[in-house]
Design a protein around this motif. Structure first.
Motif, PDB file in Angstrom:
ATOM      1  N   VAL A  66      -6.553  89.637  93.631  1.00 36.49           N
ATOM      2  CA  VAL A  66      -5.855  90.868  94.014  1.00 36.49           C
ATOM      3  C   VAL A  66      -5.247  91.499  92.762  1.00 36.49           C
ATOM      4  O   VAL A  66      -4.565  90.832  91.993  1.00 36.49           O
ATOM      5  CB  VAL A  66      -4.745  90.570  95.043  1.00 36.49           C
ATOM      6  N   THR A  67      -5.492  92.781  92.546  1.00 35.06           N
ATOM      7  CA  THR A  67      -4.928  93.469  91.393  1.00 35.06           C
ATOM      8  C   THR A  67      -3.469  93.856  91.670  1.00 35.06           C
ATOM      9  O   THR A  67      -3.023  93.883  92.823  1.00 35.06           O
ATOM     10  CB  THR A  67      -5.706  94.745  91.069  1.00 35.06           C
ATOM     11  N   THR A  68      -2.748  94.162  90.593  1.00 34.57           N
ATOM     12  CA  THR A  68      -1.367  94.621  90.783  1.00 34.57           C
ATOM     13  C   THR A  68      -1.343  95.936  91.557  1.00 34.57           C
ATOM     14  O   THR A  68      -0.428  96.192  92.341  1.00 34.57           O
ATOM     15  CB  THR A  68      -0.653  94.799  89.429  1.00 34.57           C
ATOM     16  N   ALA A  69      -2.376  96.770  91.357  1.00 33.46           N
ATOM     17  CA  ALA A  69      -2.443  98.035  92.095  1.00 33.46           C
ATOM     18  C   ALA A  69      -2.592  97.779  93.590  1.00 33.46           C
ATOM     19  O   ALA A  69      -1.950  98.448  94.422  1.00 33.46           O
ATOM     20  CB  ALA A  69      -3.605  98.877  91.575  1.00 33.46           C
ATOM     21  N   ARG A  81      12.171  83.768  88.122  1.00 37.89           N
ATOM     22  CA  ARG A  81      10.980  83.700  87.274  1.00 37.89           C
ATOM     23  C   ARG A  81      10.002  82.657  87.803  1.00 37.89           C
ATOM     24  O   ARG A  81       8.785  82.836  87.744  1.00 37.89           O
ATOM     25  CB  ARG A  81      11.389  83.383  85.843  1.00 37.89           C
ATOM     26  N   GLN A  82      10.527  81.553  88.304  1.00 39.85           N
ATOM     27  CA  GLN A  82       9.651  80.533  88.875  1.00 39.85           C
ATOM     28  C   GLN A  82       8.901  81.090  90.079  1.00 39.85           C
ATOM     29  O   GLN A  82       7.687  80.885  90.233  1.00 39.85           O
ATOM     30  CB  GLN A  82      10.468  79.310  89.275  1.00 39.85           C
ATOM     31  N   LEU A  83       9.629  81.809  90.941  1.00 40.81           N
ATOM     32  CA  LEU A  83       8.993  82.445  92.095  1.00 40.81           C
ATOM     33  C   LEU A  83       7.944  83.450  91.635  1.00 40.81           C
ATOM     34  O   LEU A  83       6.816  83.477  92.162  1.00 40.81           O
ATOM     35  CB  LEU A  83      10.049  83.136  92.954  1.00 40.81           C
ATOM     36  N   GLY A  84       8.308  84.270  90.645  1.00 41.42           N
ATOM     37  CA  GLY A  84       7.370  85.273  90.145  1.00 41.42           C
ATOM     38  C   GLY A  84       6.109  84.654  89.573  1.00 41.42           C
ATOM     39  O   GLY A  84       5.003  85.162  89.796  1.00 41.42           O
ATOM     40  N   ASP A  85       6.268  83.548  88.851  1.00 41.67           N
ATOM     41  CA  ASP A  85       5.103  82.857  88.289  1.00 41.67           C
ATOM     42  C   ASP A  85       4.154  82.396  89.394  1.00 41.67           C
ATOM     43  O   ASP A  85       2.929  82.526  89.293  1.00 41.67           O
ATOM     44  CB  ASP A  85       5.548  81.647  87.458  1.00 41.67           C
ATOM     45  N   GLU A  86       4.733  81.824  90.468  1.00 37.01           N
ATOM     46  CA  GLU A  86       3.886  81.337  91.566  1.00 37.01           C
ATOM     47  C   GLU A  86       3.191  82.492  92.279  1.00 37.01           C
ATOM     48  O   GLU A  86       2.016  82.384  92.661  1.00 37.01           O
ATOM     49  CB  GLU A  86       4.734  80.518  92.539  1.00 37.01           C
ATOM     50  N   LEU A  87       3.905  83.595  92.462  1.00 39.17           N
ATOM     51  CA  LEU A  87       3.284  84.746  93.116  1.00 39.17           C
ATOM     52  C   LEU A  87       2.165  85.323  92.251  1.00 39.17           C
ATOM     53  O   LEU A  87       1.100  85.707  92.772  1.00 39.17           O
ATOM     54  CB  LEU A  87       4.336  85.821  93.397  1.00 39.17           C
ATOM     55  N   ARG A  88       2.379  85.382  90.956  1.00 42.27           N
ATOM     56  CA  ARG A  88       1.331  85.895  90.067  1.00 42.27           C
ATOM     57  C   ARG A  88       0.084  85.013  90.122  1.00 42.27           C
ATOM     58  O   ARG A  88      -1.038  85.508  90.204  1.00 42.27           O
ATOM     59  CB  ARG A  88       1.851  85.981  88.631  1.00 42.27           C
ATOM     60  N   ARG A  89       0.290  83.681  90.082  1.00 38.13           N
ATOM     61  CA  ARG A  89      -0.858  82.770  90.142  1.00 38.13           C
ATOM     62  C   ARG A  89      -1.599  82.917  91.463  1.00 38.13           C
ATOM     63  O   ARG A  89      -2.838  82.896  91.499  1.00 38.13           O
ATOM     64  CB  ARG A  89      -0.389  81.326  89.949  1.00 38.13           C
ATOM     65  N   SER A  90      -0.850  83.086  92.547  1.00 37.14           N
ATOM     66  CA  SER A  90      -1.488  83.258  93.854  1.00 37.14           C
ATOM     67  C   SER A  90      -2.272  84.562  93.901  1.00 37.14           C
ATOM     68  O   SER A  90      -3.383  84.621  94.440  1.00 37.14           O
ATOM     69  CB  SER A  90      -0.429  83.241  94.965  1.00 37.14           C
ATOM     70  N   ARG A  91      -1.693  85.626  93.332  1.00 38.85           N
ATOM     71  CA  ARG A  91      -2.384  86.915  93.321  1.00 38.85           C
ATOM     72  C   ARG A  91      -3.681  86.829  92.519  1.00 38.85           C
ATOM     73  O   ARG A  91      -4.746  87.302  92.976  1.00 38.85           O
ATOM     74  CB  ARG A  91      -1.465  87.994  92.720  1.00 38.85           C
ATOM     75  N   GLU A  92      -3.600  86.221  91.334  1.00 30.95           N
ATOM     76  CA  GLU A  92      -4.787  86.126  90.496  1.00 30.95           C
ATOM     77  C   GLU A  92      -5.848  85.233  91.124  1.00 30.95           C
ATOM     78  O   GLU A  92      -7.050  85.528  91.045  1.00 30.95           O
ATOM     79  CB  GLU A  92      -4.389  85.596  89.111  1.00 30.95           C
ATOM     80  N   ALA A  93      -5.411  84.146  91.788  1.00 28.31           N
ATOM     81  CA  ALA A  93      -6.367  83.261  92.453  1.00 28.31           C
ATOM     82  C   ALA A  93      -7.087  83.975  93.584  1.00 28.31           C
ATOM     83  O   ALA A  93      -8.259  83.708  93.871  1.00 28.31           O
ATOM     84  CB  ALA A  93      -5.655  82.014  92.984  1.00 28.31           C
TER      85      ALA A  93
END
Length: 290
Positions: free
Chosen positions: A27-30, A12-24
């Motif tokens: 980049v969309t989930t698609a 979950r910690q890894l996922g949180d960091e990846l999500r923040r990086s994607r949003e920064a």
């Protein structure tokens, strides 16, 4: 209600960091899904920590998210390796033949959390059960048929209890409805020994046991039992586990977890103080022997 598979805390910690990086990176989930040639659902599961991330996929995601500095890339790679290793290793894997995926997840969460708060309405929590009480519960569940399966499952329950007595034990706080003390699981002798064991375990500084007596009447916890797991310095990663005949249900949204925190606070405030609770347990233990 679906059976939600929990993530590991590291995942979950890894996922949180990846999500923040994607949003920064905007980049969309698609778009991320196109990079990995997968569904948007898989990206969401990665960001929630529900599925492991292979090294090639991690590298591809870091590239598209613009994570270029060496320190960040090494940290994310190390986190992914540790999260994936945590999923594969652990004493519980040798008991795979008698454990469901959901129960293995529960044991894994217990192995890394630093505190558990639980409210129980029908039976003693597994972490406080005697072997005889645990065996009676296991036989009654009808989930295991052979003597060998039952023996191995009871062994698992006993192994889980080491988290309470290890060199660095977790904090454990249980609020038990009075019916837990009076339900004759296995017969009066087994119940007497189980309640005496509760008294012994409650002497440990990391364990608190309270009883919510029948005389308290209606209260907010009457809908059913639950377990609230907390993790060191990561309150945002707390989890709630509720159990049903068809499988465990995990909740991890902050709003849901906060609701159960409030329910537990209500339960402990409505319950007898620890000293009075232990006195009641002692009296009921004697009744089972009468």
């Amino acid at each position: 209600m679906p059976n939600v598979m929990p993530s590991t805390v590291l995942g979950r910690q890894l996922g949180d960091e990846l999500r923040r990086s994607r949003e920064a990176a905007g980049v969309t989930t698609a778009a991320a899904a196109e990079v990995l040639d997968c569904t948007k659902g898989k990206i969401s599961r990665i960001e929630n920590g529900h599925v492991p991330v292979r090294t090639p996929d991690l590298v591809a995601l870091m590239e598209v998210y613009g994570v270029m500095d060496t320190e960040s890339r090494e940290r994310l790679t190390s986190l992914a390796l540790r999260a994936n290793r945590r999923r594969r290793e652990g004493w519980w894997h040798e008991y795979a033949s008698v454990l469901s995926d959901a129960y293995r997840d529960q044991i894994e969460m217990e192995s890394i959390c630093d505190s558990i708060r639980t409210y129980q309405v029908q039976m003693v929590p597994g972490l406080l059960q005697t072997p005889e009480y645990g065996r009676a519960v296991t036989v009654a569940s009808r989930a295991w048929q052979t003597a060998e399966e039952i023996d191995r499952f009871v062994q698992v329950r006993l192994a889980r209890q080491e988290r309470l007595t290890s060199a660095e034990p977790m904090e454990f706080w249980a609020v038990l409805a009075e019916g837990v003390l009076r339900q004759q699981v296995g017969g009066p002798d087994i119940m007497h020994a189980q309640l005496k064991h509760l008294l012994t375990m409650a002497e440990r500084p990391n364990i608190t046991v309270q009883v919510l007596p029948f005389t308290r009447g209606a209260h907010s916890g009457m809908f059913g039992p639950y377990v609230l797991l907390s993790f060191p310095q990561l309150a945002s990663l707390d989890l709630v586990l509720t159990e049903a005949p068809t499988g465990n249900i995990w909740m991890e949204r902050e709003q849901e977890v906060a609701c159960y925190r409030g329910l537990f606070d209500d339960a402990r405030m409505a319950a007898l103080p620890p000293t009075e609770s232990l006195a009641l347990i002692q009296r009921v233990a004697k009744e089972h022997r009468a």
